[in-house]
Design a protein around this motif. Structure first.
Motif, PDB file in Angstrom:
ATOM      1  N   PHE A 159       0.832  -1.205   0.000  1.00 45.55           N
ATOM      2  CA  PHE A 159       0.000   0.000   0.000  1.00 45.55           C
ATOM      3  C   PHE A 159       0.868   1.258   0.000  1.00 45.55           C
ATOM      4  O   PHE A 159       0.603   2.207  -0.749  1.00 45.55           O
ATOM      5  N   ALA A 160       1.915   1.274   0.830  1.00 43.36           N
ATOM      6  CA  ALA A 160       2.775   2.458   0.923  1.00 43.36           C
ATOM      7  C   ALA A 160       3.467   2.744  -0.405  1.00 43.36           C
ATOM      8  O   ALA A 160       3.536   3.902  -0.849  1.00 43.36           O
ATOM      9  N   LEU A 161       3.977   1.695  -1.056  1.00 46.05           N
ATOM     10  CA  LEU A 161       4.647   1.879  -2.339  1.00 46.05           C
ATOM     11  C   LEU A 161       3.670   2.356  -3.411  1.00 46.05           C
ATOM     12  O   LEU A 161       3.995   3.247  -4.207  1.00 46.05           O
ATOM     13  N   THR A 162       2.472   1.763  -3.431  1.00 49.01           N
ATOM     14  CA  THR A 162       1.477   2.154  -4.429  1.00 49.01           C
ATOM     15  C   THR A 162       1.033   3.603  -4.221  1.00 49.01           C
ATOM     16  O   THR A 162       0.917   4.382  -5.174  1.00 49.01           O
ATOM     17  N   LEU A 163       0.788   3.965  -2.964  1.00 45.19           N
ATOM     18  CA  LEU A 163       0.365   5.330  -2.668  1.00 45.19           C
ATOM     19  C   LEU A 163       1.465   6.327  -3.006  1.00 45.19           C
ATOM     20  O   LEU A 163       1.207   7.404  -3.576  1.00 45.19           O
ATOM     21  N   THR A 164       2.709   5.990  -2.676  1.00 47.49           N
ATOM     22  CA  THR A 164       3.840   6.862  -2.992  1.00 47.49           C
ATOM     23  C   THR A 164       3.940   7.071  -4.499  1.00 47.49           C
ATOM     24  O   THR A 164       4.152   8.198  -4.977  1.00 47.49           O
ATOM     25  N   ASP A 165       3.776   5.995  -5.252  1.00 47.26           N
ATOM     26  CA  ASP A 165       3.816   6.075  -6.715  1.00 47.26           C
ATOM     27  C   ASP A 165       2.711   6.992  -7.240  1.00 47.26           C
ATOM     28  O   ASP A 165       2.947   7.842  -8.112  1.00 47.26           O
ATOM     29  N   GLN A 166       1.507   6.838  -6.714  1.00 52.60           N
ATOM     30  CA  GLN A 166       0.388   7.657  -7.178  1.00 52.60           C
ATOM     31  C   GLN A 166       0.592   9.134  -6.830  1.00 52.60           C
ATOM     32  O   GLN A 166       0.283  10.019  -7.645  1.00 52.60           O
TER      33      GLN A 166
END
Length: 249
Positions: A159-166
């Motif tokens: 979740f953290a990686l996906t949110l950071t990417d977005q």
């Protein structure tokens, strides 16, 4: 022109437009992406869509997770789990590469890919917990907390990686820049080998290989626990770095 020639041309096209190897774990960089490239080219020749490849990836991963949860550990079981999970992971790489071959993906395809990944990383460790509870002779019941913690860590990391990417994409779009978060580069780009080896413990591909140790349950418990601790340390350090990056945007 033969089908094989078409496939070879597709492989060559993908080889010149791979994701950057920087930050990628050793298994993903040297095993999963090349295998995914071959599968993507084959799917392209067959006329498959990226969503169809994603669905096949989900089926392979689900089969491996079910075997892990329901079958008593042994050599055959360990090989089946490792192969099914590794194949699911390779197909997970192939769907994005196939989308590039076909001229680009869609928001729906990206959504489907992320949802499948989220379910996979959560349910895999739940299956390990079930297997340990049903079949393993653990020296302490407290060890059942290990797969529980691992599942929380990997789900939170994803979740953290996906949110950071977005958030990077949104910020880039507001600034009028390209919103592509993972640029394609020349496959011969220099990326430090040591860096790929250092992040190998948090590479999902390594977890697939570790499943072979299910044939020796006591060894599997030790190695799985060590990999969990490495993932926990990476997540805690990563959160501090990602927060600083997001605060600076």
């Amino acid at each position: 022109m033969s089908t094989m020639e078409n496939r070879q041309q597709a492989v060559q096209r993908l080889a010149s437009a791979q994701k950057s190897a920087r930050g990628a774990g050793g298994y993903s960089r040297w095993v999963n992406r090349p295998v995914g490239r071959q599968l993507a080219a084959l799917a392209y020749v067959w006329g498959w869509t990226p969503n169809r490849v994603t669905a096949l990836s989900a089926l392979c991963s689900a089969a491996g997770i079910l075997v892990l949860a329901l079958v008593h550990p042994g050599i055959g079981m360990a090989v089946a789990v490792a192969v099914l999970l590794a194949l699911g992971y390779a197909l997970d790489s192939a769907d994005g590469q196939l989308a590039r071959l076909r001229g680009g993906g869609s928001a729906g395809g990206e959504w489907l890919d992320h949802v499948v990944d989220a379910v996979k990383v959560s349910s895999l460790h739940a299956a390990v917990l079930i297997s340990w509870y049903r079949f393993f002779d653990l020296p302490r019941e407290a060890l059942l907390l290990v797969p529980l913690v691992f599942g929380v860590v990997q789900a939170s990391s994803y979740f953290a990686l996906t949110l950071t990417d977005q958030l990077r994409r949104v910020t880039a779009a507001k600034a009028g820049q390209s919103a592509v978060a993972t640029p394609l580069v020349n496959p011969h780009e220099h990326a430090p080998v040591l860096a790929s080896l250092l992040v190998l413990p948090v590479d999902y591909g390594l977890l697939c290989v570790v499943m072979l140790l299910l044939a020796a349950p006591p060894v599997f418990v030790v190695v799985y626990t060590l990999v969990m601790l490495a993932n926990l340390a990476y997540f805690l350090l990563g959160c501090a770095r990602w927060y600083r990056e997001m605060s600076a945007l």
